[in-house]
Design an enzyme around this catalytic site. Structure first.
Site, mmCIF file in Angstrom:
data_model
loop_
_atom_site.group_PDB
_atom_site.id
_atom_site.type_symbol
_atom_site.label_atom_id
_atom_site.label_comp_id
_atom_site.label_asym_id
_atom_site.label_seq_id
_atom_site.Cartn_x
_atom_site.Cartn_y
_atom_site.Cartn_z
ATOM 1 N N ALA A 10 0.881 -1.170 0.000
ATOM 2 C CA ALA A 10 0.000 0.000 0.000
ATOM 3 C C ALA A 10 0.919 1.220 0.000
ATOM 4 C CB ALA A 10 -0.903 -0.028 1.217
ATOM 5 N N GLY A 13 3.983 1.026 2.395
ATOM 6 C CA GLY A 13 4.904 -0.024 2.006
ATOM 7 C C GLY A 13 5.718 0.337 0.777
ATOM 8 N N ALA A 76 -3.068 -3.581 11.003
ATOM 9 C CA ALA A 76 -2.872 -4.110 12.351
ATOM 10 C C ALA A 76 -3.995 -5.067 12.719
ATOM 11 C CB ALA A 76 -2.802 -2.967 13.352
ATOM 12 N N SER A 128 6.507 6.641 11.924
ATOM 13 C CA SER A 128 5.689 7.847 11.856
ATOM 14 C C SER A 128 6.233 8.801 10.812
ATOM 15 C CB SER A 128 5.648 8.562 13.207
ATOM 16 O OG SER A 128 4.856 9.738 13.117
ATOM 17 N N GLY A 130 3.803 9.524 7.938
ATOM 18 C CA GLY A 130 2.916 9.460 6.791
ATOM 19 C C GLY A 130 3.656 8.995 5.549
ATOM 20 N N LYS A 200 5.245 4.457 20.033
ATOM 21 C CA LYS A 200 4.516 4.955 18.856
ATOM 22 C C LYS A 200 3.061 5.241 19.221
ATOM 23 C CE LYS A 200 3.581 5.836 14.494
ATOM 24 N NZ LYS A 200 2.128 5.767 14.334
ATOM 25 N N HIS A 203 3.054 8.485 21.037
ATOM 26 C CA HIS A 203 3.270 9.510 20.011
ATOM 27 C C HIS A 203 1.941 9.879 19.360
ATOM 28 C CE1 HIS A 203 3.553 10.474 15.712
ATOM 29 N NE2 HIS A 203 4.687 11.101 15.973
ATOM 30 N N ASN A 204 1.153 8.874 18.990
ATOM 31 C CA ASN A 204 -0.124 9.140 18.325
ATOM 32 C C ASN A 204 -1.130 9.787 19.272
ATOM 33 O OD1 ASN A 204 1.162 7.772 16.248
ATOM 34 N ND2 ASN A 204 -0.660 6.658 15.649
ATOM 35 N N GLU A 207 -0.198 13.238 19.307
ATOM 36 C CA GLU A 207 -0.610 13.793 18.007
ATOM 37 C C GLU A 207 -2.088 14.196 18.039
ATOM 38 O OE1 GLU A 207 -1.533 11.706 13.801
ATOM 39 O OE2 GLU A 207 0.507 11.379 14.543
ATOM 40 N N ARG A 306 -13.174 14.091 19.160
ATOM 41 C CA ARG A 306 -13.446 13.449 17.865
ATOM 42 C C ARG A 306 -14.750 12.653 17.929
ATOM 43 N NH1 ARG A 306 -7.933 11.557 14.744
ATOM 44 N NH2 ARG A 306 -6.598 13.286 15.417
#
Length: 499
Positions: A10, A13, A76, A128, A130, A200, A203-204, A207, A306
């Protein structure tokens, strides 16, 4: 023979494979849809490293040097286990390293390392940045067996984003076939089993709150000062020259300048429906904070914001029935814009303090020796939350590696002391005007709660003892000594304390 294998072509990758090839690594690639893999290889014939197409996983396994290093970039969850089991069936061996580079839950990584230990070395790494980061330099957060890291390290250090050794600023200029040379790579060994994916995840979570705070700053200026998006773009661009310099502030300025390609007379941001989606990492962070008893309330508030945004139809209906306050005068534009900038910075400090406090608790819970200065350093480039601010965190842990909370560092303590009057003014003004600013408010509540030697929790514990005999500690006795009051009759003249 290829240096490394990659499964899953994708967007992430493909870009990671090209990044590795740009750095001279030979990459064997596989995708479940064979045609996607063949087109990818055919479209990229000029990479410095060779791209080797593999129609089956058995072909990929046979194409790799030993010990094999296979990077998996699939969705995942069950897909990661399915691919791992297929690799075992295809001939992967006990000394080979399988790297899950997706957004997996850290507990899954811990479980997989144990589950597949007899067949291979399972390793987890957060990625991380993008699609652009994957292509030209991401922030990479590896965690697992140290011996496995030894095999992965040369690849990860080569392809990671680079920052200037003296300033800590990202080194830009990477292009297809021409990677950045020199600088400090934004990667480093985090710790065993699930530590990389845990960092990670946090981190998100950070974010999430970073984005929420920026959106609240935007909304306050839009609602209170009636500024147009292009005017706000200029403000964010100016902020990006100072302490708030970051990737997210930079792209916010860019977004606010754009016109809608379908309706050019309208700004693009006004055409985007106000419902923010999520993939779950912010929720994982919040849930883990609850599990560990850490007050990451600003991070959780960003997740709830959200969730509230998703209730679009309900909000539209409620807006027709529920009234807010009358309009108020916000004061001078220049003064308020500066106050919002300061409030954003103070709130950001508290949000990051919560994230690092959570990682400290996780280190104790899961027996990881996390280097917080190094973690902040590897977030300085490549990742979504990269910012000038992170150098300040790196410096704080250099001054005191055992720092209990970022709010106690001399730099951050000074910033809050200088800015809290404006921060409080903004939060109060938002409440008076009826403009939702949950992350600003939650961050301020965290600061006030953290600095309070006394909180109202004493009454809560008394209530718990009253209705459930949950016991309590006394202010005049050592910690860890518990008492109980027999509460059969609330009208009795005297309480009887029991040890």
């Amino acid at each position: 023979m290829a240096d490394v294998g990659l499964i899953g072509l994708a967007v992430m990758g493909k870009n990671l494979a090209l990044n590795m090839a740009d750095h001279g690594f030979s990459v064997a690639v596989f995708n479940r849809t064979t045609e996607v893999m063949r087109e990818f290889v055919e479209q990229n014939p000029a990479t410095p490293g060779k791209l080797t197409p593999c129609a089956t996983l058995a072909e990929l396994v046979q194409a790799l040097k030993k010990p094999r290093v296979v990077i998996v970039l699939v969705k995942a969850g069950p897909a990661v286990d399915a691919v791992t089991q297929q690799l075992i069936a295809a001939g992967i061996e006990p000394g080979d390293v399988v790297v899950d580079a997706g957004n997996s839950l850290f507990t899954d990584t811990i479980r997989r390392e144990k589950q597949y230990a007899q067949n291979l070395k399972f390793f987890g790494s957060g990625v991380s940045g993008g699609e652009t980061g994957a292509r030209f330099g991401p922030s990479l957060m590896p965690g697992g067996d140290p011996e496995s890291w030894r095999h992965l390290e040369p690849i990860w250090r080569a392809i990671a984003a680079k920052v200037d050794e003296k300033t800590g600023k990202p080194i830009e200029g990477a292009a297809p076939g021409k990677p950045v040379s020199g600088g400090v790579p934004c990667t480093g060994y985090i710790g065993p089993d699930g530590a990389g994916h845990y960092v990670k995840m946090v981190h998100n979570g950070i974010e999430y709150v970073d984005m929420q705070l920026i959106s609240e700053a935007y909304f306050l200026m839009r609602r209170l000062l009636n500024l147009e998006p292009d005017e706000l773009a200029d403000i964010f661009a100016q902020w990006n020259q100072g302490d708030l310099d970051s990737y997210l502030i930079e792209i916010t300025a860019d977004i606010l300048r754009q016109r809608d390609p379908v309706k050019p007379r309208r700004f693009f941001v006004d055409s985007v429906l106000d419902t923010a989606a999520q993939k779950g990492t912010g929720k994982w962070t919040s849930a883990n904070a609850l599990d560990l008893g850490i007050p990451a309330n600003a991070i959780a508030e960003a997740v709830f914001a959200r969730c509230l945004s998703a209730l679009k139809e309900e909000r539209v209906a409620a807006g027709k029935k529920l009234r807010g306050p009358e309009k108020i005068s916000p004061g001078a534009r220049k003064t308020l814009v500066e106050a919002i900038r300061v409030a954003l910075y103070c709130s950001k400090i508290c949000a990051y303090a919560q994230g690092f406090q959570l990682m400290a608790a996780a280190g104790k819970e899961y027996q990881w020796k996390l280097d917080f200065g190094a973690i902040a350093a590897m977030w300085r480039g490549g990742c979504i939350i990269r910012a000038r601010f992170l150098q300040k965190i790196t410096d704080a842990y250099a001054r005191d590696p055992r720092l209990g909370n970022l709010l106690l560092d001399q730099y951050f303590k000074k910033q809050i002391a200088q800015g809290q009057a404006q921060w409080r003014k903004v939060v109060a003004l938002a409440a008076q005007a009826g403009v939702p600013a949950p992350a600003f408010m939650s961050a301020l509540s965290y600061y006030d709660g953290y600095r309070s030697a006394v909180l109202p929790a004493g009454l809560i514990q008394a209530q718990r003892d009253y209705f459930g005999a949950h016991t309590f500690e006394r202010v005049d006795q050592p910690r860890g000594k518990f008492f109980h009051v027999d509460w059969p009759n609330p009208k009795r003249p005297q309480l009887e304390i029991k040890h």
